[in-house]
Motif scaffolding. Structure first.
Motif, PDB file in Angstrom:
ATOM      1  N   TYR A  54       0.619  -1.151   0.102  1.00 48.93           N
ATOM      2  CA  TYR A  54      -0.114   0.068  -0.162  1.00 48.93           C
ATOM      3  C   TYR A  54       0.928   1.377   0.062  1.00 48.93           C
ATOM      4  O   TYR A  54       1.794   1.231   0.750  1.00 48.93           O
ATOM      5  CB  TYR A  54      -0.984  -0.089   1.189  1.00 48.93           C
ATOM      6  CG  TYR A  54      -2.006  -0.813   1.229  1.00 48.93           C
ATOM      7  CD1 TYR A  54      -3.266  -0.511   0.699  1.00 48.93           C
ATOM      8  CD2 TYR A  54      -1.898  -2.119   1.522  1.00 48.93           C
ATOM      9  CE1 TYR A  54      -4.459  -1.581   0.798  1.00 48.93           C
ATOM     10  CE2 TYR A  54      -2.796  -3.125   1.568  1.00 48.93           C
ATOM     11  CZ  TYR A  54      -3.967  -2.755   1.173  1.00 48.93           C
ATOM     12  OH  TYR A  54      -5.206  -3.621   0.941  1.00 48.93           O
ATOM     13  N   ARG A  86      -4.763  -0.848  -7.182  1.00 47.70           N
ATOM     14  CA  ARG A  86      -6.003  -0.031  -7.079  1.00 47.70           C
ATOM     15  C   ARG A  86      -6.046   1.212  -6.222  1.00 47.70           C
ATOM     16  O   ARG A  86      -5.033   1.252  -5.494  1.00 47.70           O
ATOM     17  CB  ARG A  86      -6.812  -1.151  -5.898  1.00 47.70           C
ATOM     18  CG  ARG A  86      -8.076  -0.567  -5.281  1.00 47.70           C
ATOM     19  CD  ARG A  86      -8.777  -1.577  -4.555  1.00 47.70           C
ATOM     20  NE  ARG A  86      -9.207  -2.775  -5.256  1.00 47.70           N
ATOM     21  CZ  ARG A  86      -8.838  -4.022  -4.879  1.00 47.70           C
ATOM     22  NH1 ARG A  86      -8.336  -4.229  -3.802  1.00 47.70           N
ATOM     23  NH2 ARG A  86      -9.370  -5.027  -5.606  1.00 47.70           N
ATOM     24  N   THR A  88      -7.821   4.235  -4.167  1.00 46.24           N
ATOM     25  CA  THR A  88      -8.926   4.494  -3.352  1.00 46.24           C
ATOM     26  C   THR A  88      -8.828   5.815  -2.776  1.00 46.24           C
ATOM     27  O   THR A  88      -7.972   6.535  -2.523  1.00 46.24           O
ATOM     28  CB  THR A  88      -8.771   3.551  -2.028  1.00 46.24           C
ATOM     29  OG1 THR A  88      -8.852   2.288  -2.672  1.00 46.24           O
ATOM     30  CG2 THR A  88     -10.250   3.741  -1.346  1.00 46.24           C
ATOM     31  N   ARG A  92     -14.749   5.293  -2.388  1.00 50.98           N
ATOM     32  CA  ARG A  92     -14.543   5.157  -3.734  1.00 50.98           C
ATOM     33  C   ARG A  92     -13.292   4.474  -4.118  1.00 50.98           C
ATOM     34  O   ARG A  92     -12.154   4.964  -3.828  1.00 50.98           O
ATOM     35  CB  ARG A  92     -14.898   6.514  -4.640  1.00 50.98           C
ATOM     36  CG  ARG A  92     -16.429   6.828  -4.189  1.00 50.98           C
ATOM     37  CD  ARG A  92     -16.662   8.016  -5.030  1.00 50.98           C
ATOM     38  NE  ARG A  92     -15.666   9.068  -4.827  1.00 50.98           N
ATOM     39  CZ  ARG A  92     -15.522   9.852  -5.815  1.00 50.98           C
ATOM     40  NH1 ARG A  92     -15.990   9.997  -7.163  1.00 50.98           N
ATOM     41  NH2 ARG A  92     -14.352  10.735  -5.990  1.00 50.98           N
ATOM     42  N   GLU A  93     -13.154   3.819  -5.364  1.00 48.34           N
ATOM     43  CA  GLU A  93     -12.121   3.141  -5.920  1.00 48.34           C
ATOM     44  C   GLU A  93     -11.981   2.797  -7.351  1.00 48.34           C
ATOM     45  O   GLU A  93     -12.978   2.535  -7.937  1.00 48.34           O
ATOM     46  CB  GLU A  93     -11.521   1.979  -4.995  1.00 48.34           C
ATOM     47  CG  GLU A  93     -12.401   0.822  -5.379  1.00 48.34           C
ATOM     48  CD  GLU A  93     -12.062  -0.343  -4.331  1.00 48.34           C
ATOM     49  OE1 GLU A  93     -12.144  -1.434  -4.618  1.00 48.34           O
ATOM     50  OE2 GLU A  93     -11.444  -0.059  -3.311  1.00 48.34           O
ATOM     51  N   THR A  95      -9.747   0.233  -9.802  1.00 51.80           N
ATOM     52  CA  THR A  95      -8.761  -0.865 -10.017  1.00 51.80           C
ATOM     53  C   THR A  95      -8.304  -0.914 -11.512  1.00 51.80           C
ATOM     54  O   THR A  95      -9.106  -0.905 -12.397  1.00 51.80           O
ATOM     55  CB  THR A  95      -9.253  -2.196  -9.634  1.00 51.80           C
ATOM     56  OG1 THR A  95      -9.629  -1.938  -8.294  1.00 51.80           O
ATOM     57  CG2 THR A  95      -8.184  -3.110  -9.703  1.00 51.80           C
TER      58      THR A  95
END
Length: 120
Positions: A54, A86, A88, A92-93, A95
């Motif tokens: 991340y 992805r 984000t 909301r996201e 990919t």
């Protein structure tokens, strides 16, 4: 931002993939990129730990910066063994995987909607 590997990607490789993407993003424009840190579970002595795979990306998100982010992710997916990335913002996201990366106009629209609507 989350780097997603395939089922054979171990934590060490996922960490390497996310560091590669971080370097690519830093080189692309005026962005601050750092690993996501979280509080460890339980009574661990450390204050925070890095969440593998991340990244936190911040900076001025102009139209050209959004285009640069898109280009970096598309090129990164083409050359790395990451399966997807992805992004984000709040709840909301978007990919982006190898298949969606082929449709640059759709990716651009999705990223623009996600990042320009960010209230921060």
């Amino acid at each position: 931002m989350q780097v997603i590997g395939d089922e054979e990607t171990d934590d060490r490789r996922l960490d390497e993939l996310s560091r590669q993407l971080a370097g690519d993003l830093r080189a692309a424009g005026p962005l601050a990129v750092r690993p996501l840190t979280v509080r460890p579970p339980g009574l661990a002595k450390s204050g925070t730990i890095e969440q593998i795979g991340y990244l936190v990306v911040s900076g001025l998100l102009s139209a050209s910066t959004i285009g640069a982010i898109r280009d970096v992710i598309v090129a990164y997916l083409a050359r790395s063994r990451a399966r997807a990335v992805r992004i984000t913002v709040g709840d909301r996201e978007v990919t982006i995987d190898g298949a969606s990366a082929a449709d640059i106009s759709a990716v651009t629209k999705q990223l623009t909607e996600l990042l320009e609507d960010d209230p921060e």
